[in-house]
Design a protein around this motif. Sequence first.
Motif, PDB file in Angstrom:
ATOM      1  N   HIS A 198      17.115  -0.715  63.185  1.00 17.25           N
ATOM      2  CA  HIS A 198      16.703  -1.677  64.201  1.00 17.25           C
ATOM      3  C   HIS A 198      15.430  -1.231  64.932  1.00 17.25           C
ATOM      4  O   HIS A 198      15.187  -1.645  66.065  1.00 17.25           O
ATOM      5  N   LEU A 199      14.616  -0.403  64.291  1.00 18.40           N
ATOM      6  CA  LEU A 199      13.393   0.075  64.937  1.00 18.40           C
ATOM      7  C   LEU A 199      12.398  -1.050  65.212  1.00 18.40           C
ATOM      8  O   LEU A 199      11.537  -0.922  66.081  1.00 18.40           O
ATOM      9  N   ASP A 200      12.504  -2.137  64.479  1.00 21.35           N
ATOM     10  CA  ASP A 200      11.579  -3.246  64.687  1.00 21.35           C
ATOM     11  C   ASP A 200      12.026  -4.181  65.805  1.00 21.35           C
ATOM     12  O   ASP A 200      11.376  -5.190  66.069  1.00 21.35           O
ATOM     13  N   GLU A 201      13.129  -3.830  66.475  1.00 24.07           N
ATOM     14  CA  GLU A 201      13.661  -4.682  67.527  1.00 24.07           C
ATOM     15  C   GLU A 201      13.507  -4.009  68.886  1.00 24.07           C
ATOM     16  O   GLU A 201      13.252  -2.810  68.982  1.00 24.07           O
ATOM     17  N   GLY A 202      13.699  -4.785  69.939  1.00 15.80           N
ATOM     18  CA  GLY A 202      13.602  -4.263  71.290  1.00 15.80           C
ATOM     19  C   GLY A 202      14.903  -3.630  71.738  1.00 15.80           C
ATOM     20  O   GLY A 202      15.713  -4.267  72.438  1.00 15.80           O
ATOM     21  N   LEU A 203      15.130  -2.397  71.333  1.00 15.96           N
ATOM     22  CA  LEU A 203      16.370  -1.716  71.666  1.00 15.96           C
ATOM     23  C   LEU A 203      16.442  -1.427  73.166  1.00 15.96           C
ATOM     24  O   LEU A 203      15.448  -1.083  73.796  1.00 15.96           O
ATOM     25  N   SER A 204      17.648  -1.538  73.712  1.00 12.76           N
ATOM     26  CA  SER A 204      17.857  -1.249  75.133  1.00 12.76           C
ATOM     27  C   SER A 204      18.873  -0.132  75.285  1.00 12.76           C
ATOM     28  O   SER A 204      19.689   0.122  74.388  1.00 12.76           O
ATOM     29  N   VAL A 235      13.780   7.223  70.356  1.00 12.95           N
ATOM     30  CA  VAL A 235      13.417   5.969  69.701  1.00 12.95           C
ATOM     31  C   VAL A 235      11.909   5.893  69.499  1.00 12.95           C
ATOM     32  O   VAL A 235      11.426   5.496  68.422  1.00 12.95           O
ATOM     33  N   LEU A 236      11.131   6.289  70.505  1.00  8.50           N
ATOM     34  CA  LEU A 236       9.678   6.263  70.369  1.00  8.50           C
ATOM     35  C   LEU A 236       9.208   7.186  69.254  1.00  8.50           C
ATOM     36  O   LEU A 236       8.346   6.811  68.448  1.00  8.50           O
ATOM     37  N   GLN A 237       9.761   8.378  69.177  1.00  9.13           N
ATOM     38  CA  GLN A 237       9.377   9.315  68.117  1.00  9.13           C
ATOM     39  C   GLN A 237       9.694   8.751  66.736  1.00  9.13           C
ATOM     40  O   GLN A 237       8.913   8.908  65.799  1.00  9.13           O
ATOM     41  N   ARG A 238      10.840   8.083  66.606  1.00 13.19           N
ATOM     42  CA  ARG A 238      11.191   7.505  65.301  1.00 13.19           C
ATOM     43  C   ARG A 238      10.242   6.353  64.953  1.00 13.19           C
ATOM     44  O   ARG A 238       9.868   6.189  63.795  1.00 13.19           O
ATOM     45  N   ARG A 239       9.870   5.562  65.957  1.00 11.40           N
ATOM     46  CA  ARG A 239       8.937   4.474  65.696  1.00 11.40           C
ATOM     47  C   ARG A 239       7.573   5.003  65.269  1.00 11.40           C
ATOM     48  O   ARG A 239       6.955   4.472  64.333  1.00 11.40           O
ATOM     49  N   LEU A 240       7.120   6.043  65.935  1.00 10.96           N
ATOM     50  CA  LEU A 240       5.827   6.619  65.575  1.00 10.96           C
ATOM     51  C   LEU A 240       5.871   7.277  64.201  1.00 10.96           C
ATOM     52  O   LEU A 240       4.894   7.218  63.443  1.00 10.96           O
ATOM     53  N   GLN A 241       6.997   7.884  63.865  1.00 12.79           N
ATOM     54  CA  GLN A 241       7.110   8.502  62.546  1.00 12.79           C
ATOM     55  C   GLN A 241       7.081   7.439  61.456  1.00 12.79           C
ATOM     56  O   GLN A 241       6.449   7.610  60.420  1.00 12.79           O
ATOM     57  N   ARG A 242       7.778   6.312  61.692  1.00 15.36           N
ATOM     58  CA  ARG A 242       7.724   5.219  60.718  1.00 15.36           C
ATOM     59  C   ARG A 242       6.307   4.679  60.619  1.00 15.36           C
ATOM     60  O   ARG A 242       5.825   4.373  59.517  1.00 15.36           O
ATOM     61  N   GLY A 255      -1.485  -4.867  62.676  1.00 13.16           N
ATOM     62  CA  GLY A 255      -0.622  -5.692  63.510  1.00 13.16           C
ATOM     63  C   GLY A 255       0.796  -5.762  62.981  1.00 13.16           C
ATOM     64  O   GLY A 255       1.769  -5.743  63.747  1.00 13.16           O
ATOM     65  N   ASP A 256       0.925  -5.830  61.652  1.00  9.18           N
ATOM     66  CA  ASP A 256       2.255  -5.874  61.043  1.00  9.18           C
ATOM     67  C   ASP A 256       2.954  -4.517  61.146  1.00  9.18           C
ATOM     68  O   ASP A 256       4.184  -4.458  61.270  1.00  9.18           O
ATOM     69  N   VAL A 257       2.183  -3.422  61.083  1.00  6.51           N
ATOM     70  CA  VAL A 257       2.767  -2.097  61.287  1.00  6.51           C
ATOM     71  C   VAL A 257       3.360  -2.011  62.688  1.00  6.51           C
ATOM     72  O   VAL A 257       4.477  -1.522  62.888  1.00  6.51           O
ATOM     73  N   ALA A 258       2.622  -2.521  63.673  1.00  2.00           N
ATOM     74  CA  ALA A 258       3.105  -2.499  65.051  1.00  2.00           C
ATOM     75  C   ALA A 258       4.431  -3.240  65.167  1.00  2.00           C
ATOM     76  O   ALA A 258       5.387  -2.739  65.777  1.00  2.00           O
ATOM     77  N   LEU A 259       4.511  -4.428  64.586  1.00  2.00           N
ATOM     78  CA  LEU A 259       5.741  -5.214  64.669  1.00  2.00           C
ATOM     79  C   LEU A 259       6.883  -4.549  63.916  1.00  2.00           C
ATOM     80  O   LEU A 259       8.028  -4.531  64.382  1.00  2.00           O
ATOM     81  N   ALA A 260       6.587  -3.968  62.756  1.00  2.00           N
ATOM     82  CA  ALA A 260       7.626  -3.315  61.949  1.00  2.00           C
ATOM     83  C   ALA A 260       8.203  -2.092  62.641  1.00  2.00           C
ATOM     84  O   ALA A 260       9.313  -1.659  62.325  1.00  2.00           O
TER      85      ALA A 260
END
Length: 289
Positions: A198-204, A235-242, A255-260
């Motif tokens: 769920h890295l492409d979603e707005g996790l809370s 979560v931020l570290q995992r998003r940056l690693q992806r 732009g698509d990388v950002a959304l993904a």
Amino acid sequence: MSLDSIQVFQSLNSSPHAHLEQSARLGDGLNAALWSNHHDIREYHAPDHHTLSCYIADGTGTFRRDRPDQKGSPGKLCVLPAGHESAWVINGRIRLAHLYISPEQFALGCVTLLDREPRTLQLQENTFLDDARQADNFRRLIGLNWHEPGERLLTSSLAHDMLSHALLTQVGLRDGLRLKGGLAPHLCRRLVAFIETHLDEGLSLGQLAELCALSEYHFARMFRSSFGMPPHRYVLQRRLQRARHLLRESAVPLGDVALACGFASASHFTNRFRQAMGATPGEYRQAFA
């Protein structure tokens, strides 16, 4: 993690005999330094970071004060975990490279690479280790220009590879382990799997806490105990690693990388990426083109 906060770096930097040839902050809690030193005594007292050290040249008169019969030499490695105590005597000259690793980045590697709770593992202290692959990594590291933007990003990637190699070869179970608090292992695995998918979603925080049937307050405390960092940083570290993987291995538009990777906008992605890596996503992709 800035160089000013790294005890091993500061200990050498305060010596009138040591000379800093170059240093660089590589992002993601990784820093590198290349030193030369001569006729010196240095002590390290329970640093809060990990240090990988490689003797590049000389060092045949260098030893630990508690192990005077063991001497260094070119290609030898030393693994100095956070919390260790050591005193070093440098007779003659030495040239050596250091890679400094933040506890958060080490913890992230334990979770993502070893699938283990970080507090159950420890980096094993080692002096004058023979590891041809890691020694070659260090030689490649110092062969790059750390301040030229493109090569600096290659340096960062190589530093990540060196950390991964250390995790796979120099990490063992922590002695005398008595865990208190934290999340149960099955909950840790559930969280890791959920976050990855769920890295492409707005996790809370509430969403993650609900998976563990805990209040947000207790979940945040227990997550930090188990993972070595707060949930938002993980979560931020995992998003940056992806993001780094997609930038290196694909031609997906930025732009698509950002959304993904779960960033609300390309500008937010660029700002976060630059803070972590010292370069924009476009510059990072160009470095690996």
